[in-house]
Motif scaffolding. Structure first.
Motif, PDB file in Angstrom:
ATOM      1  N   UNK A 233       0.799  -1.215   0.000  1.00 28.76           N
ATOM      2  CA  UNK A 233       0.000   0.000   0.000  1.00 28.76           C
ATOM      3  C   UNK A 233       0.833   1.267   0.000  1.00 28.76           C
ATOM      4  N   UNK A 234       2.081   1.182  -0.448  1.00 29.67           N
ATOM      5  CA  UNK A 234       2.970   2.339  -0.490  1.00 29.67           C
ATOM      6  C   UNK A 234       2.940   2.961  -1.883  1.00 29.67           C
ATOM      7  N   UNK A 235       3.640   4.092  -2.040  1.00 29.31           N
ATOM      8  CA  UNK A 235       3.652   4.837  -3.296  1.00 29.31           C
ATOM      9  C   UNK A 235       5.072   4.840  -3.855  1.00 29.31           C
ATOM     10  N   UNK A 236       5.281   4.167  -4.975  1.00 32.47           N
ATOM     11  CA  UNK A 236       6.620   4.038  -5.537  1.00 32.47           C
ATOM     12  C   UNK A 236       7.155   5.365  -6.073  1.00 32.47           C
ATOM     13  N   UNK A 237       6.282   6.284  -6.463  1.00 34.01           N
ATOM     14  CA  UNK A 237       6.744   7.586  -6.942  1.00 34.01           C
ATOM     15  C   UNK A 237       7.385   8.372  -5.799  1.00 34.01           C
TER      16      UNK A 237
END
Length: 437
Positions: A233-237
């Motif tokens: 649920x993390x944001x790779x950007x």
């Protein structure tokens, strides 16, 4: 010095035009009469920013000519750059050297004594030593060989040739005629501050293979992190942005998305693995198998996301694909992730319509069963989901409201993580991307 360029594909046509720009008389040779006729008329058979203007200028001035005659090339040139294709062998990882070998076999007998032959194609390490023996066997004697790998980025090839970040020259004899000739030839660049590295043959060959392998590894690393981000649920950007502040890592090639394609990175890392195996060093490059695997999984994941947005199946659904080229600023569709995804979705029952600013003709030739449109809005007409798969500037500047007025459902999948989620969501779109919540 007068220069010949053997093979006038993407690499050769660019090198020929740029050498003319540096002030040399250049003769390009190709075995395809139609290509020679087009180039002689100032027409470039591929899209590369700035190349056609360069070609037209120097064909008009007479500084740059093209021929199909090996005898003419041999009599004309002091320095002969061999720029033929080295594709992946069918059914294997190894590079196909047959085009390069045939070029050397035809060039060697017509060379003048004292000529310098320069390999620019990407080849398996050890090729230069073999080519040197072949030139000695078939040539007139006193022919020197150098290896001068190219580091061109499609879309920036003219800039990368005229303003490279480094020049690498591999020679058998340090300080010998081959090295001195290329030092003189490239003096306009080195005097402008371009670093020049002189090595042995094997090291020069490995520089290109190692550079492409490192870039592919960096791209696949951040795409592996995208897989973990999706699970957590993390944001790779945001993850990429944080990593980029570390000077040891940097932000270039750290953009998660659909992965790499084209005629270089995929086949070059596979050929590197194959050659390492032949040398008994296969364990040193086993990590590249995972690099390749991660890259290919990105395509499958995009197909899965599109299926989810279509309610679990593609039958009776319309899918718009924005992008056909493997990257922006080129019309090259070789191993294009965008077209690979489009074809997979079509095979699973969707009606797929593709639009690309420059690569439509090449895409039609490679995938004639797909439907092609002449504009973004035409491609998106009635679409249940829109896939953004090649990061052209035209797509970056899309108006979500204008596109939303023609689609059947406001759903977009950003395969390159460069659209602004807030802007699209404010316009009522469901926005999804690889590696983002």
């Amino acid at each position: 010095m007068r220069i010949t360029v053997i093979g006038t594909g993407y690499l050769g046509a660019t090198h020929a035009a740029c050498m003319a720009e540096l002030g040399y008389e250049v003769l390009g040779l190709d075995i395809d009469p139609e290509k020679v006729a087009a180039l002689s008329a100032g027409r470039v058979p591929m899209f590369e920013p700035g190349l056609e203007e360069l070609l037209t200028r120097h064909v008009s001035s007479g500084r740059l000519r093209f021929t199909t005659s090996w005898e003419e090339a041999g009599a004309f040139g002091d320095v002969h750059f061999v720029c033929t294709n080295t594709p992946q062998r069918k059914g294997e990882f190894a590079a196909d050297m047959s085009y390069f070998d045939r070029a050397v076999d035809q060039l060697a007998p017509v060379l003048r004594p004292g000529a310098v032959v320069v390999g620019k194609s990407t080849v398996p390490v050890g090729s230069a030593a073999r080519i040197a023996e072949r030139l000695t066997e078939l040539g007139p004697g006193d022919v020197a060989l150098a290896w001068n790998p190219e580091f061109l980025r499609e879309g920036y090839a003219v800039k990368d040739t005229l303003h490279p970040d480094r020049l690498v020259i591999g020679v058998a004899e340090p300080g010998g005629r081959a090295e001195q000739t290329l030092r003189q030839l490239y003096a306009p660049l080195t005097e402008d501050g371009v670093p020049l590295v002189v090595t042995d043959f094997a090291t020069a060959e490995l520089v290109k293979a190692a550079a492409n392998s490192f870039l592919a590894t960096k791209i696949s690393f951040i795409n592996a992190m995208a897989e973990v981000c999706e699970a957590a649920g993390a944001d790779v950007v945001q993850l990429s942005a944080a990593l980029a502040f570390d000077e040891r890592i940097g932000g270039r090639f750290l953009n998660a998305g659909l992965g790499f394609g084209g005629g270089c990175l995929p086949k070059d890392i596979r050929a590197f693995m194959a050659r390492a195996g032949e040398l008994g060093a296969d364990q040193a490059l086993t990590f590249l198998r995972e690099v390749d695997s991660i890259n290919m999984r990105r395509r499958s994941r995009m197909v899965e996301l599109a299926r989810e947005q279509c309610g679990g199946g593609f039958l009776g659904r319309r899918v718009a694909v924005l992008g056909a080229a493997f990257k922006p600023n080129t019309d090259d569709v070789r191993d294009s992730p965008a077209l690979n995804v489009a074809a997979q979705i079509q095979l699973q029952g969707a009606q797929v319509t593709v639009y690309d600013p420059k690569a439509m003709d090449n895409a039609r030739k490679q995938f004639p069963s797909l439907t092609f449109a002449d504009s973004v809005l035409e491609a998106c007409e009635g679409a249940h989901v829109v896939l953004h798969l090649t990061e052209w500037q035209e797509f970056r500047e899309l108006d979500p409201e204008a596109v939303g007025s023609v689609v059947a459902s406001r759903q977009i999948l950003d395969g390159r993580n460069i659209l602004d989620p807030a802007v699209w969501r404010t316009a009522g779109w469901t926005y999804r991307a690889l590696g983002r919540p």
